[in-house]
Design an enzyme around this catalytic site. Structure first.
Site, PDB file in Angstrom:
ATOM      1  CG  HIS A   1      20.218 -66.210  10.243  1.00 13.32           C
ATOM      2  ND1 HIS A   1      20.993 -66.348  11.370  1.00 13.32           N
ATOM      3  CD2 HIS A   1      19.112 -66.955  10.457  1.00 13.32           C
ATOM      4  CE1 HIS A   1      20.378 -67.147  12.224  1.00 13.32           C
ATOM      5  NE2 HIS A   1      19.233 -67.530  11.704  1.00 13.32           N
TER       6      HIS A   1
ATOM      7  CG  ASP B   1      23.917 -67.934   5.448  1.00 15.28           C
ATOM      8  OD1 ASP B   1      23.780 -69.164   5.351  1.00 15.28           O
ATOM      9  OD2 ASP B   1      23.330 -67.246   6.302  1.00 15.28           O
TER      10      ASP B   1
ATOM     11  CD  GLN C   1      16.556 -71.241   5.320  1.00 20.30           C
ATOM     12  OE1 GLN C   1      15.872 -72.058   4.696  1.00 20.30           O
ATOM     13  NE2 GLN C   1      16.563 -71.205   6.634  1.00 20.30           N
TER      14      GLN C   1
ATOM     15  CE  LYS D   1      18.857 -73.252   9.126  1.00 16.21           C
ATOM     16  NZ  LYS D   1      17.652 -73.000   9.928  1.00 16.21           N
TER      17      LYS D   1
ATOM     18  CB  CYS E   1      17.738 -65.196  13.414  1.00 14.35           C
ATOM     19  SG  CYS E   1      17.424 -66.272  14.789  1.00 14.35           S
TER      20      CYS E   1
HETATM   21  N1  PLP Z   1      21.714 -68.469   7.828  1.00  9.98           N
HETATM   22  C1  PLP Z   1      20.451 -68.567   7.441  1.00  9.98           C
HETATM   23  C2  PLP Z   1      20.018 -67.913   6.165  1.00  9.98           C
HETATM   24  C3  PLP Z   1      19.537 -69.292   8.219  1.00  9.98           C
HETATM   25  O1  PLP Z   1      18.259 -69.406   7.833  1.00  9.98           O
HETATM   26  C4  PLP Z   1      19.995 -69.881   9.420  1.00  9.98           C
HETATM   27  C5  PLP Z   1      19.046 -70.593  10.304  1.00  9.98           C
HETATM   28  O2  PLP Z   1      17.856 -70.372  10.292  1.00  9.98           O
HETATM   29  C6  PLP Z   1      21.329 -69.754   9.761  1.00  9.98           C
HETATM   30  C7  PLP Z   1      22.174 -69.039   8.949  1.00  9.98           C
HETATM   31  C8  PLP Z   1      21.873 -70.382  11.005  1.00  9.98           C
HETATM   32  O3  PLP Z   1      21.792 -71.762  10.901  1.00  9.98           O
HETATM   33  P1  PLP Z   1      22.085 -72.696  12.164  1.00  9.98           P
HETATM   34  O4  PLP Z   1      21.184 -72.245  13.249  1.00  9.98           O
HETATM   35  O5  PLP Z   1      21.779 -74.068  11.665  1.00  9.98           O
HETATM   36  O6  PLP Z   1      23.534 -72.535  12.507  1.00  9.98           O
END
Ligand code: PLP
Length: 407
Positions: free
Chosen positions: A124, A201, A204, A227, A365
């Protein structure tokens, strides 16, 4: 058994009980954010109605109550991801905030010109751009671990990618675009053999599988509350004590200091060193309620049920001629990304929205993934505990109709 439990859960989510354009809402945008069960909404309401107060600094009753609840939420997160110590849990605004925190603080402390950072091609943007800041500011080099056509990381290339200059490996546990569940334990072992710390990270992953940071042995683990059925505005950065102790603070301000003079400032102990300013107390309590909610269902039950939904969705959707699913990894979370030949993903999204089906379209993203496949984006359906097979049938019907309208 699992099915019955899940059907009962749907009643906990009043928002799902509404019509969109005169049709029942089919909410399949869970990878973007999940809906919140009533217990989380009630927790937020109760916080603001009964104990809202600033924490840590107050001697009065409400402040102490709010402080106790905030620290109880930290303990709930510790238990949830099996961290060794509650002070290794730092509250943030979300996964993005957590990864910016690690990149900035780790970078200020350990990175110099020519040092290398390894990420994967399926990250992401939140796990790419903060590292690029460091590359710009400090002259570091970003190296990228590729993935294959199925959307699985080429981990056989990792060992070679890590050199004596590599200072950190930062990868996602589950891809938000492809659904791939990465072999993070193996990645961590490869990195550790070369003495390199690993950031995961988990944005998900946390709502789909049991996370044990001690068993994984990762140095940093980042995720968002929203999430995983918790409120927006709260997230977590887990870091191993020995690393957090060495790292310089991220933001300066109240709470993160021991003493401030104009000559010198000394910093607070963990985790407060990384929690400058007033935190989101009610949201932290909401996160605790969400954790308890998920635990009451059982993460293994959630994983098994979502796997059933994923298999069903992939089977139904792939019966549509011209439909291609991106991400065919052997291990997948409940995310299906697809396109139909000669149709732009946003056109499908716009039409099925009018049929009550909420999905996400675009690059999610993860533009490097889209570039890899040479596409502008995908349609992404992602599932949660309250979804059922009937809704997947609705998705199928809607996509089928959209295809017929557009071709
Ligand atoms: N990392 C992953 C794999 C994501 O799917 C997302 C959000 O879609 C993020 C990071 C960023 O999360 P947030 O927007 O809640 O900070």
């Amino acid at each position: 058994m699992i099915k019955r439990m899940m059907t009962m859960n749907r009643g906990d989510f009043k928002i799902l009980d509404q019509k969109i354009y005169g049709r029942p809402l089919v909410y399949l945008d869970n990878a973007a954010t999940t809906q919140k069960p009533q217990v989380v909404i009630d927790t937020l309401k109760a916080y603001y109605e009964t104990i809202n107060s600033n924490i840590h600094r107050g001697v009065h009753y409400l402040s102490q109550r709010a402080t106790d609840e905030f620290e109880a939420a930290r303990e709930a997160v510790r238990r949830f991801i099996n961290a060794r110590h509650a002070y290794e849990i730092v509250f943030t605004r979300g996964a993005t905030d957590s990864m910016n925190l690690v990149a900035a603080s780790f970078g200020r402390t350990f990175l110099h010109e020519g040092d290398e950072i390894v990420v994967s091609k399926m990250e992401h943007h939140a796990n790419i751009v903060p590292w690029q800041f460091l590359c710009e500011d400090r002259g570091c080099v970003l190296k990228v671990l590729p993935f294959n056509e199925k959307g699985e990381l080429c981990i056989e290339q990792l060992d070679q990618l890590i050199t004596p200059k590599t200072k950190i490996v930062a990868v996602t546990q589950v891809s938000n675009s492809l659904g791939t569940v990465n072999p993070v334990k193996a990645i961590i072992e490869i990195a550790h053999k070369k003495g390199v710390p690993v950031l995961l990270d988990g944005a998900q992953a946390v709502s789909h599988c049991k996370v044990d940071v001690q068993a994984l042995d990762c140095e940093f683990y980042c995720f968002s509350g929203h999430k995983m059925y918790a409120p927006m505005g709260i997230g977590v950065m887990y870091g191993k004590e020995e690393w957090l102790n060495k790292m310089k603070p991220y933001q300066g301000g109240g709470e993160m200091i021991k003493q401030v003079t104009f000559a010198k400032t000394t910093y607070n102990d963990l985790p407060f060193k990384f929690e400058a300013g007033t935190p989101s107390v009610g949201d932290a309590m909401g996160l605790k309620a969400a954790i308890e909610y998920m635990e009451s269902i059982g993460i293994e039950n959630i994983a098994a049920y979502e796997k059933e939904l994923l298999d069903y969705a992939e089977k139904r959707l792939s019966s549509i001629e011209g439909l291609r699913i991106y991400g065919q990894a052997a291990q997948k979370a409940a995310i299906v990304s697809f396109n139909i030949d000669k149709i732009h993903p946003s056109d499908i999204g716009a039409i099925i929205d009018k049929l009550g089906v909420a999905v996400r379209t675009g690059h999610h993203c993860t533009q490097p993934i889209m570039d890899h496949f040479g596409i502008p984006g995908t349609v992404r359906a992602s599932f949660a505990i309250y979804n059922d097979k009937k809704e997947i049938d609705d998705l199928y019907e809607a996509v089928y109709r959209a295809k017929n309208m557009l071709l």
